[in-house]
Design a protein around this motif. Structure first.
Motif, mmCIF file in Angstrom:
data_model
loop_
_atom_site.group_PDB
_atom_site.id
_atom_site.type_symbol
_atom_site.label_atom_id
_atom_site.label_comp_id
_atom_site.label_asym_id
_atom_site.label_seq_id
_atom_site.Cartn_x
_atom_site.Cartn_y
_atom_site.Cartn_z
ATOM 1 N N ASN A 52 2.627 -8.386 14.584
ATOM 2 C CA ASN A 52 2.232 -7.182 15.342
ATOM 3 C C ASN A 52 0.718 -6.958 15.292
ATOM 4 O O ASN A 52 0.214 -5.962 15.806
ATOM 5 C CB ASN A 52 2.994 -5.947 14.821
ATOM 6 C CG ASN A 52 2.778 -5.728 13.322
ATOM 7 O OD1 ASN A 52 1.898 -6.343 12.723
ATOM 8 N ND2 ASN A 52 3.570 -4.859 12.722
ATOM 9 N N SER A 56 -2.216 -2.820 -6.355
ATOM 10 C CA SER A 56 -1.431 -4.062 -6.346
ATOM 11 C C SER A 56 -2.317 -5.251 -5.986
ATOM 12 O O SER A 56 -1.993 -6.387 -6.310
ATOM 13 C CB SER A 56 -0.267 -3.962 -5.365
ATOM 14 O OG SER A 56 -0.766 -3.690 -4.077
ATOM 15 N N PRO A 63 -5.793 -2.761 3.343
ATOM 16 C CA PRO A 63 -5.323 -1.377 3.383
ATOM 17 C C PRO A 63 -4.290 -0.991 2.332
ATOM 18 O O PRO A 63 -3.551 -1.824 1.806
ATOM 19 C CB PRO A 63 -4.688 -1.246 4.773
ATOM 20 C CG PRO A 63 -5.048 -2.445 5.532
ATOM 21 C CD PRO A 63 -5.466 -3.500 4.566
ATOM 22 N N ILE A 69 -1.152 -5.932 13.124
ATOM 23 C CA ILE A 69 -1.627 -4.794 12.315
ATOM 24 C C ILE A 69 -0.927 -4.807 10.954
ATOM 25 O O ILE A 69 0.078 -5.490 10.767
ATOM 26 C CB ILE A 69 -1.365 -3.425 12.999
ATOM 27 C CG1 ILE A 69 0.117 -3.265 13.374
ATOM 28 C CG2 ILE A 69 -2.260 -3.230 14.191
ATOM 29 C CD1 ILE A 69 0.466 -1.893 13.929
ATOM 30 N N ARG A 75 10.413 -5.418 15.648
ATOM 31 C CA ARG A 75 10.793 -6.040 14.373
ATOM 32 C C ARG A 75 12.300 -5.894 14.132
ATOM 33 O O ARG A 75 12.998 -6.840 13.812
ATOM 34 C CB ARG A 75 10.018 -5.357 13.243
ATOM 35 C CG ARG A 75 10.215 -5.985 11.882
ATOM 36 C CD ARG A 75 9.816 -5.037 10.749
ATOM 37 N NE ARG A 75 8.396 -4.767 10.672
ATOM 38 C CZ ARG A 75 7.854 -3.597 10.988
ATOM 39 N NH1 ARG A 75 8.594 -2.586 11.381
ATOM 40 N NH2 ARG A 75 6.562 -3.416 10.898
ATOM 41 N N GLY A 103 -0.300 -9.805 8.382
ATOM 42 C CA GLY A 103 -1.231 -9.472 7.298
ATOM 43 C C GLY A 103 -0.900 -10.255 6.039
ATOM 44 O O GLY A 103 -1.781 -10.791 5.364
ATOM 45 N N ALA A 104 0.393 -10.342 5.752
ATOM 46 C CA ALA A 104 0.833 -11.046 4.538
ATOM 47 C C ALA A 104 0.578 -12.542 4.655
ATOM 48 O O ALA A 104 0.123 -13.186 3.710
ATOM 49 C CB ALA A 104 2.317 -10.769 4.305
ATOM 50 N N GLU A 118 -7.770 -9.175 -1.290
ATOM 51 C CA GLU A 118 -8.708 -8.326 -2.011
ATOM 52 C C GLU A 118 -9.820 -9.138 -2.680
ATOM 53 O O GLU A 118 -10.953 -8.666 -2.788
ATOM 54 C CB GLU A 118 -7.956 -7.491 -3.054
ATOM 55 C CG GLU A 118 -7.033 -6.427 -2.454
ATOM 56 C CD GLU A 118 -5.681 -6.935 -1.962
ATOM 57 O OE1 GLU A 118 -5.429 -8.160 -2.078
ATOM 58 O OE2 GLU A 118 -4.874 -6.131 -1.481
ATOM 59 N N GLU A 159 1.111 -2.586 9.592
ATOM 60 C CA GLU A 159 1.819 -1.365 9.994
ATOM 61 C C GLU A 159 2.294 -0.552 8.793
ATOM 62 O O GLU A 159 2.257 0.676 8.819
ATOM 63 C CB GLU A 159 3.008 -1.705 10.903
ATOM 64 C CG GLU A 159 3.615 -0.433 11.460
ATOM 65 C CD GLU A 159 4.655 -0.660 12.518
ATOM 66 O OE1 GLU A 159 5.196 -1.764 12.611
ATOM 67 O OE2 GLU A 159 4.923 0.312 13.251
ATOM 68 N N SER A 160 2.711 -1.242 7.762
ATOM 69 C CA SER A 160 3.314 -0.537 6.618
ATOM 70 C C SER A 160 2.324 0.379 5.901
ATOM 71 O O SER A 160 2.735 1.280 5.171
ATOM 72 C CB SER A 160 3.868 -1.546 5.608
ATOM 73 O OG SER A 160 4.730 -2.454 6.233
HETATM 74 C C1 LIG Z 1 -1.775 -7.583 -2.837
HETATM 75 C C2 LIG Z 1 -1.397 -6.395 -1.999
HETATM 76 N N1 LIG Z 1 -2.336 -5.806 -1.254
HETATM 77 C C3 LIG Z 1 -2.025 -4.724 -0.483
HETATM 78 C C4 LIG Z 1 -0.755 -4.231 -0.472
HETATM 79 C C5 LIG Z 1 -0.398 -3.005 0.330
HETATM 80 N N2 LIG Z 1 0.419 -3.381 1.511
HETATM 81 C C6 LIG Z 1 1.779 -3.294 1.518
HETATM 82 S S1 LIG Z 1 2.440 -3.748 2.950
HETATM 83 C C7 LIG Z 1 0.928 -4.043 3.622
HETATM 84 C C8 LIG Z 1 0.753 -4.432 5.065
HETATM 85 C C9 LIG Z 1 1.439 -5.695 5.420
HETATM 86 O O1 LIG Z 1 1.062 -6.053 6.728
HETATM 87 P P1 LIG Z 1 1.871 -7.135 7.550
HETATM 88 O O2 LIG Z 1 2.202 -8.274 6.682
HETATM 89 O O3 LIG Z 1 1.131 -7.431 8.799
HETATM 90 O O4 LIG Z 1 3.256 -6.405 7.868
HETATM 91 P P2 LIG Z 1 3.561 -5.033 8.675
HETATM 92 O O5 LIG Z 1 3.256 -3.936 7.704
HETATM 93 O O6 LIG Z 1 2.716 -4.993 9.893
HETATM 94 O O7 LIG Z 1 5.034 -5.133 8.966
HETATM 95 C C10 LIG Z 1 -0.094 -3.807 2.703
HETATM 96 C C11 LIG Z 1 -1.536 -3.987 2.971
HETATM 97 C C12 LIG Z 1 0.205 -4.895 -1.283
HETATM 98 N N3 LIG Z 1 1.489 -4.480 -1.345
HETATM 99 N N4 LIG Z 1 -0.147 -5.944 -2.025
#
Ligand SMILES: Cc1ncc(C[n+]2csc(CCOP(=O)(O)OP(=O)(O)O)c2C)c(N)n1
Length: 372
Positions: free
Chosen positions: A287, A70, A23, A289, A190, A260-261, A46, A291-292
């Motif tokens: 979480n 990114s 996302p 998801i 969080r 997600g990270a 990606e 979320e950010s």
């Molecule tokens: C390589 C890359 N892909 C996508 C993004 C866009 N992005 C920024 S924060 C994020 C979500 C991160 O999710 P998570 O780690 O679960 O943390 P949360 O947002 O739920 O706190 C995304 C997809 C990015 N910054 N870098």
């Protein structure tokens, strides 16, 4: 602004019903449409999304790849060494964070500037998607012709390109229907965890925060030279922490990840387990998801991160659901560090009026270096 549903239906009519991506808030509406109406594979990064789209093509389908610019870096390898040599075409939608004509965050500036030339270097034909519905439909037909000639085609997506589409409750592929977000209600927040870390850390503790809301909330709660806000490079926080932990054995290093990270670069955990820094605590705020970027599900719901960490030789691993537990484990680590992992189940929700770090990244890095 484009009508997202009408645009999505045009894609479907041309046979594009398989989507995969990671996302981005600029692509939120198109991703929500794909998640609601089509087959959408939630990719960990990606590059895997590109490969998944390539698989769908080989199986006779037409696939759409969705990503933030990114994440183009993650996608370069399969675009250059899978899609290109095998003549596997992908229809891509890549958002333009760091648009040179807009104000944006420093971590997006370089990629914003080089996105078009990066696509040129990859020999991918691209266009800015029009804001006009009819023109956008025409562009789509041209893109489809390129795909039929086995040539990838990418659209660059700018801010406010698509009108809003609400995300419907996700279908849980392992346990029947259910929206992961609804089951998060009684979990820790969080911000509660971040408050506790800030309160209980000592002068030898270094805190690194992952991309998105975690960095911004940590900064909002307390700014300190002992903090590193890793605002870009999603998924790298535990590797950054590994480098620091190995080179600064006198420090206690706390890496705060998101689910997600963590999933984006989960191989990091194997490297950490192999190198055994005994001064590293790896926490995932789970979480389930992203979320950010708008709350799209990650695939964390059925993943037991703590069990994986244990298999990968982290010394102490914990599943944490309440603050008393979190506090005890965190204080134990501060008193007697050992390679540790915590999967903390958190709920959605973010501090209001969230600031972004005011200091410029080079100054933050210098300040942090001094603290180390
Ligand atoms: C390589 C890359 N892909 C996508 C993004 C866009 N992005 C920024 S924060 C994020 C979500 C991160 O999710 P998570 O780690 O679960 O943390 P949360 O947002 O739920 O706190 C995304 C997809 C990015 N910054 N870098």
């Amino acid at each position: 602004m484009l009508n997202t549903t009408a645009f999505g239906e045009s894609l479907n009519r041309l046979g594009y019903s398989f989507f995969s991506g990671v996302p981005c808030s600029l692509l939120k509406s198109l991703i929500n449409y794909a998640m609601n109406e089509c087959r959408y594979v939630i990719a960990a990064n990606e590059g895997d999304a590109v490969a998944c789209c390539a698989g769908s093509y080989l199986a006779g389908g037409k696939a759409v790849f969705l990503c933030q610019n990114s994440g183009l870096g993650n996608a370069v390898s399969p675009l250059a060494s899978l899609c290109h040599p095998f003549h596997i075409p992908v229809l891509g939608f890549v958002s333009l964070r760091g648009d040179p004509n807009e104000q944006d965050e420093p971590q997006h500036q370089l990629m914003g500037k080089i996105t078009p030339s990066l696509l040129d270097h990859l020999q991918i034909t691209w266009n800015y998607l029009s804001f006009d519905q009819q023109e956008a439909q025409q562009q789509l037909l041209q893109a489809d012709q390129a795909i039929q000639q086995k040539k990838s085609f990418f659209f660059i997506i700018r801010k406010n390109q698509f009108d809003p589409v609400a995300l419907l409750p996700a279908v849980d592929t392992l346990q029947g229907d259910g929206d992961p977000r609804l089951m998060l209600k009684n979990r820790l927040k969080r911000q509660e965890i971040l408050h506790r870390i800030v309160k209980d850390k000592d002068q030898d503790t270094i805190v690194l925060a992952t991309t998105g809301y975690t960095s911004r909330e940590l900064y909002a709660i307390e700014d300190s030279p002992q903090h590193f806000y890793m605002v870009g490079s999603m998924g790298c926080v535990s590797s950054l922490a590994l480098g620091i932990a190995l080179c600064c054995p006198g420090k206690k290093v706390v890496a705060i990840d998101g689910d997600g990270a963590l999933l984006m670069r989960m191989g990091n955990m194997a490297s950490i387990g192999y190198h055994q820094p005994n001064n590293l605590l790896h926490i995932v705020l789970d979480n389930e998801i992203h979320e950010s970027t708008g709350g799209q599900a990650s695939v964390a719901k059925h993943v037991n991160f703590a069990a994986i960490a244990a298999e990968l030789h982290y010394r102490a691993t914990f599943n944490v659901n309440d603050m008393a537990n979190f506090s005890r484990i965190f204080q134990d680590f501060i008193k007697q560090p050992q390679l540790s992992f915590m999967d903390v189940k958190t709920q959605a929700g973010v501090l209001e009026h969230l600031p972004r770090p005011r200091m410029q990244p080079p100054d933050l890095a210098e300040r942090f270096k001094k603290a180390l």
